[in-house]
Design a protein around this motif. Structure first.
Motif, PDB file in Angstrom:
ATOM      1  N   GLN A  81      -7.933  -1.876  -3.449  1.00  0.00           N
ATOM      2  CA  GLN A  81      -8.032  -3.281  -3.824  1.00  0.00           C
ATOM      3  C   GLN A  81      -8.007  -3.456  -5.333  1.00  0.00           C
ATOM      4  O   GLN A  81      -7.399  -4.385  -5.863  1.00  0.00           O
ATOM      5  N   ASP A  83      -6.994  -2.179  -9.144  1.00  0.00           N
ATOM      6  CA  ASP A  83      -5.887  -1.397  -9.696  1.00  0.00           C
ATOM      7  C   ASP A  83      -6.358  -0.138 -10.427  1.00  0.00           C
ATOM      8  O   ASP A  83      -5.621   0.826 -10.557  1.00  0.00           O
ATOM      9  N   GLN A 137      -1.110  -4.808 -10.401  1.00  0.00           N
ATOM     10  CA  GLN A 137      -0.913  -4.166  -9.107  1.00  0.00           C
ATOM     11  C   GLN A 137       0.466  -3.533  -9.005  1.00  0.00           C
ATOM     12  O   GLN A 137       0.645  -2.522  -8.326  1.00  0.00           O
ATOM     13  N   PRO A 157      -4.610  -3.695  -0.694  1.00  0.00           N
ATOM     14  CA  PRO A 157      -4.175  -3.641  -2.093  1.00  0.00           C
ATOM     15  C   PRO A 157      -3.773  -4.983  -2.690  1.00  0.00           C
ATOM     16  O   PRO A 157      -3.726  -5.111  -3.915  1.00  0.00           O
ATOM     17  N   PHE A 158      -3.478  -5.978  -1.853  1.00  0.00           N
ATOM     18  CA  PHE A 158      -2.982  -7.249  -2.377  1.00  0.00           C
ATOM     19  C   PHE A 158      -3.955  -8.399  -2.143  1.00  0.00           C
ATOM     20  O   PHE A 158      -3.620  -9.561  -2.405  1.00  0.00           O
TER      21      PHE A 158
END
Length: 242
Positions: A81, A83, A137, A157-158
Protein backbone atom coordinates in the motif's frame (compact mmCIF):
# COMPACT_ATOMS: atom_id res chain seq x y z
CA UNK A 1 12.26 -11.73 -15.82
CA UNK A 2 14.36 -14.40 -14.11
CA UNK A 3 12.89 -17.85 -14.74
CA UNK A 4 9.47 -19.03 -15.90
CA UNK A 5 6.52 -17.97 -13.74
CA UNK A 6 5.58 -20.95 -11.55
CA UNK A 7 2.20 -22.04 -10.31
CA UNK A 8 2.04 -22.13 -6.52
CA UNK A 9 0.26 -24.79 -4.46
CA UNK A 10 -0.98 -24.57 -0.90
CA UNK A 11 -1.25 -28.06 0.56
CA UNK A 12 -3.16 -28.43 3.81
CA UNK A 13 -2.07 -24.98 4.99
CA UNK A 14 -3.14 -23.92 8.46
CA UNK A 15 -2.36 -20.77 10.42
CA UNK A 16 -3.35 -19.85 13.96
CA UNK A 17 -3.81 -16.35 15.36
CA UNK A 18 -4.07 -15.75 19.11
CA UNK A 19 -4.72 -19.44 19.62
CA UNK A 20 -7.60 -19.60 17.13
CA UNK A 21 -7.42 -21.04 13.59
CA UNK A 22 -7.27 -18.32 10.94
CA UNK A 23 -6.70 -20.79 8.10
CA UNK A 24 -7.26 -24.54 8.35
CA UNK A 25 -6.42 -27.35 5.89
CA UNK A 26 -6.37 -24.94 2.94
CA UNK A 27 -5.67 -26.46 -0.47
CA UNK A 28 -5.27 -24.02 -3.34
CA UNK A 29 -3.49 -23.72 -6.68
CA UNK A 30 -2.43 -20.27 -7.88
CA UNK A 31 -1.99 -20.34 -11.64
CA UNK A 32 1.42 -19.64 -13.13
CA UNK A 33 1.69 -16.60 -15.38
CA UNK A 34 -1.75 -15.36 -14.32
CA UNK A 35 -3.15 -12.58 -12.13
CA UNK A 36 -5.01 -13.98 -9.14
CA UNK A 37 -7.02 -11.42 -7.19
CA UNK A 38 -7.84 -12.08 -3.54
CA UNK A 39 -10.83 -10.37 -1.92
CA UNK A 40 -12.54 -10.61 1.46
CA UNK A 41 -13.43 -8.71 4.60
CA UNK A 42 -10.73 -7.07 6.71
CA UNK A 43 -9.20 -9.51 9.18
CA UNK A 44 -10.13 -12.65 7.27
CA UNK A 45 -6.48 -13.53 6.62
CA UNK A 46 -5.66 -12.17 3.15
CA UNK A 47 -2.43 -10.42 4.15
CA UNK A 48 -1.40 -13.37 6.31
CA UNK A 49 -1.80 -15.62 3.29
CA UNK A 50 0.19 -13.21 1.11
CA UNK A 51 2.96 -13.04 3.70
CA UNK A 52 3.22 -16.84 3.71
CA UNK A 53 3.45 -16.88 -0.10
CA UNK A 54 6.28 -14.36 0.14
CA UNK A 55 8.16 -16.28 2.82
CA UNK A 56 7.62 -13.54 5.41
CA UNK A 57 5.65 -15.93 7.62
CA UNK A 58 5.45 -19.70 7.89
CA UNK A 59 2.28 -21.78 8.08
CA UNK A 60 1.66 -23.64 11.31
CA UNK A 61 0.56 -26.65 9.26
CA UNK A 62 0.98 -27.81 5.68
CA UNK A 63 3.28 -26.38 3.05
CA UNK A 64 3.52 -23.93 0.14
CA UNK A 65 5.40 -25.12 -2.94
CA UNK A 66 6.08 -24.08 -6.51
CA UNK A 67 5.02 -26.54 -9.21
CA UNK A 68 8.52 -26.60 -10.71
CA UNK A 69 9.98 -27.99 -7.49
CA UNK A 70 12.24 -24.97 -6.96
CA UNK A 71 12.15 -22.81 -3.81
CA UNK A 72 10.11 -19.62 -4.02
CA UNK A 73 12.79 -17.75 -2.05
CA UNK A 74 14.56 -15.28 -4.32
CA UNK A 75 11.81 -15.37 -6.96
CA UNK A 76 9.29 -13.05 -5.31
CA UNK A 77 8.85 -9.26 -5.40
CA UNK A 78 6.45 -7.32 -3.17
CA UNK A 79 4.44 -4.15 -3.73
CA UNK A 80 2.38 -2.80 -0.83
CA UNK A 81 0.00 0.00 0.00
CA UNK A 82 2.87 2.37 0.84
CA UNK A 83 5.42 3.15 -1.84
CA UNK A 84 8.30 3.06 0.71
CA UNK A 85 10.49 5.29 -1.45
CA UNK A 86 13.60 6.68 0.19
CA UNK A 87 12.93 10.43 0.48
CA UNK A 88 16.56 11.46 -0.08
CA UNK A 89 17.02 9.35 -3.23
CA UNK A 90 15.94 10.15 -6.78
CA UNK A 91 13.29 8.13 -8.58
CA UNK A 92 16.07 6.44 -10.55
CA UNK A 93 17.97 5.40 -7.44
CA UNK A 94 14.78 4.21 -5.75
CA UNK A 95 14.13 1.90 -8.68
CA UNK A 96 17.60 0.36 -8.22
CA UNK A 97 17.34 0.14 -4.43
CA UNK A 98 17.12 -3.64 -4.25
CA UNK A 99 20.30 -4.10 -6.26
CA UNK A 100 22.18 -1.64 -4.04
CA UNK A 101 20.98 -3.37 -0.87
CA UNK A 102 22.12 -6.75 -2.21
CA UNK A 103 25.49 -5.36 -3.30
CA UNK A 104 24.71 -6.01 -6.99
CA UNK A 105 25.90 -3.71 -9.73
CA UNK A 106 23.11 -1.21 -10.51
CA UNK A 107 21.87 -0.96 -14.10
CA UNK A 108 20.89 2.70 -14.60
CA UNK A 109 20.02 2.21 -18.29
CA UNK A 110 17.49 -0.52 -17.46
CA UNK A 111 16.08 1.53 -14.59
CA UNK A 112 15.63 4.54 -16.88
CA UNK A 113 13.94 2.33 -19.45
CA UNK A 114 11.45 1.11 -16.84
CA UNK A 115 10.75 4.64 -15.66
CA UNK A 116 10.02 5.48 -19.29
CA UNK A 117 7.66 2.49 -19.49
CA UNK A 118 5.65 3.84 -16.53
CA UNK A 119 5.63 7.35 -18.00
CA UNK A 120 8.25 8.93 -15.75
CA UNK A 121 11.28 9.32 -17.99
CA UNK A 122 11.37 13.06 -17.29
CA UNK A 123 11.21 12.49 -13.50
CA UNK A 124 14.18 10.12 -13.21
CA UNK A 125 16.17 12.62 -11.13
CA UNK A 126 13.23 13.87 -9.07
CA UNK A 127 12.94 13.12 -5.36
CA UNK A 128 9.74 11.57 -3.97
CA UNK A 129 8.54 14.76 -2.24
CA UNK A 130 8.17 16.43 -5.63
CA UNK A 131 6.03 13.61 -7.07
CA UNK A 132 2.29 13.01 -6.78
CA UNK A 133 0.94 9.90 -5.10
CA UNK A 134 0.28 8.28 -8.46
CA UNK A 135 3.79 9.07 -9.66
CA UNK A 136 5.27 7.58 -6.49
CA UNK A 137 3.32 4.35 -7.03
CA UNK A 138 4.56 4.24 -10.62
CA UNK A 139 8.13 4.47 -9.30
CA UNK A 140 7.29 1.63 -6.91
CA UNK A 141 5.94 -0.43 -9.82
CA UNK A 142 9.10 0.25 -11.82
CA UNK A 143 11.14 -0.89 -8.80
CA UNK A 144 9.18 -4.17 -8.68
CA UNK A 145 9.72 -4.71 -12.40
CA UNK A 146 13.43 -3.91 -12.07
CA UNK A 147 13.76 -6.88 -9.69
CA UNK A 148 12.82 -9.20 -12.58
CA UNK A 149 11.04 -11.72 -10.38
CA UNK A 150 8.54 -14.18 -11.87
CA UNK A 151 6.23 -13.92 -8.81
CA UNK A 152 4.73 -10.56 -7.77
CA UNK A 153 2.73 -10.14 -4.54
CA UNK A 154 0.65 -6.96 -4.22
CA UNK A 155 -1.17 -5.88 -1.05
CA UNK A 156 -3.72 -3.17 -1.96
CA UNK A 157 -1.11 -1.20 -3.92
CA UNK A 158 -3.55 1.34 -5.38
CA UNK A 159 -5.98 1.82 -2.48
CA UNK A 160 -4.63 5.25 -1.44
CA UNK A 161 -4.99 6.77 -4.91
CA UNK A 162 -7.86 8.84 -6.29
CA UNK A 163 -10.23 7.03 -8.65
CA UNK A 164 -8.76 8.39 -11.90
CA UNK A 165 -5.15 7.71 -10.91
CA UNK A 166 -6.19 4.30 -9.62
CA UNK A 167 -7.80 3.36 -12.96
CA UNK A 168 -4.66 4.45 -14.80
CA UNK A 169 -2.45 2.41 -12.45
CA UNK A 170 -4.68 -0.62 -13.04
CA UNK A 171 -4.20 -0.21 -16.78
CA UNK A 172 -0.44 0.11 -16.35
CA UNK A 173 -0.10 -2.83 -13.96
CA UNK A 174 -2.32 -5.07 -16.07
CA UNK A 175 -0.13 -4.49 -19.11
CA UNK A 176 3.28 -4.58 -17.46
CA UNK A 177 2.71 -7.59 -15.20
CA UNK A 178 1.41 -9.80 -18.00
CA UNK A 179 3.00 -13.25 -18.00
CA UNK A 180 4.02 -13.21 -14.34
CA UNK A 181 2.47 -15.07 -11.44
CA UNK A 182 0.69 -12.24 -9.62
CA UNK A 183 -1.37 -12.35 -6.42
CA UNK A 184 -3.17 -9.06 -5.76
CA UNK A 185 -5.19 -8.22 -2.65
CA UNK A 186 -7.92 -5.64 -3.10
CA UNK A 187 -11.17 -4.56 -1.47
CA UNK A 188 -12.38 -3.03 -4.74
CA UNK A 189 -14.68 -5.29 -6.83
CA UNK A 190 -14.13 -3.17 -9.95
CA UNK A 191 -10.36 -3.48 -9.62
CA UNK A 192 -10.74 -7.23 -9.25
CA UNK A 193 -12.97 -7.51 -12.31
CA UNK A 194 -10.58 -5.42 -14.43
CA UNK A 195 -7.37 -7.21 -13.48
CA UNK A 196 -8.15 -10.80 -12.52
CA UNK A 197 -7.60 -13.94 -14.51
CA UNK A 198 -8.85 -15.68 -11.37
CA UNK A 199 -10.88 -14.17 -8.51
CA UNK A 200 -10.78 -15.72 -5.05
CA UNK A 201 -13.11 -14.67 -2.22
CA UNK A 202 -12.03 -15.40 1.36
CA UNK A 203 -14.71 -15.60 4.05
CA UNK A 204 -15.32 -17.06 7.49
CA UNK A 205 -13.26 -18.11 10.50
CA UNK A 206 -11.33 -20.21 9.77
CA UNK A 207 -11.37 -18.82 6.25
CA UNK A 208 -12.55 -20.71 3.21
CA UNK A 209 -11.87 -19.66 -0.38
CA UNK A 210 -14.40 -19.60 -3.21
CA UNK A 211 -13.45 -19.17 -6.86
CA UNK A 212 -15.51 -16.62 -8.79
CA UNK A 213 -15.59 -16.45 -12.56
CA UNK A 214 -13.74 -13.47 -13.99
CA UNK A 215 -15.31 -11.46 -16.81
CA UNK A 216 -14.31 -12.36 -20.36
CA UNK A 217 -11.58 -10.47 -22.17
CA UNK A 218 -7.92 -9.71 -21.78
CA UNK A 219 -6.50 -7.91 -18.75
CA UNK A 220 -6.72 -4.97 -18.17
CA UNK A 221 -10.40 -4.93 -19.10
CA UNK A 222 -12.00 -1.58 -19.96
CA UNK A 223 -13.48 0.20 -16.98
CA UNK A 224 -16.79 0.70 -18.81
CA UNK A 225 -17.09 -2.81 -20.29
CA UNK A 226 -20.69 -3.97 -19.61
CA UNK A 227 -19.46 -7.45 -18.67
CA UNK A 228 -17.01 -5.92 -16.19
CA UNK A 229 -19.69 -3.73 -14.64
CA UNK A 230 -22.11 -6.66 -14.37
CA UNK A 231 -19.43 -8.81 -12.74
CA UNK A 232 -18.58 -5.97 -10.35
CA UNK A 233 -22.21 -5.73 -9.25
CA UNK A 234 -22.49 -9.48 -8.73
CA UNK A 235 -19.24 -9.62 -6.79
CA UNK A 236 -20.27 -6.70 -4.58
CA UNK A 237 -23.60 -8.38 -3.80
CA UNK A 238 -21.76 -11.55 -2.83
CA UNK A 239 -19.31 -9.65 -0.61
CA UNK A 240 -22.19 -7.85 1.15
CA UNK A 241 -23.69 -11.22 2.08
CA UNK A 242 -20.57 -12.28 3.95
Amino acid sequence: MTGAPPAIRLEGVGLDFDGAPLLRDMDLCIGGGRITVLLGASGVGKTSLLRMLGGLARPDHGRIVADDGQPLAGRVAWMGQQDLLLPWASALHNVMLGARLRGDRPEPARARHLLGCVGLAAQADARPATLSGGMRQRVALARVLYEGRPVILMDEPFSALDSITRARMQDLAGRMLAGRTVVLITHDPLEACRLADTMLLMAGYPATISTIAAPPGAVPRPVDDPAVLAAQAGLLRRMLRQ
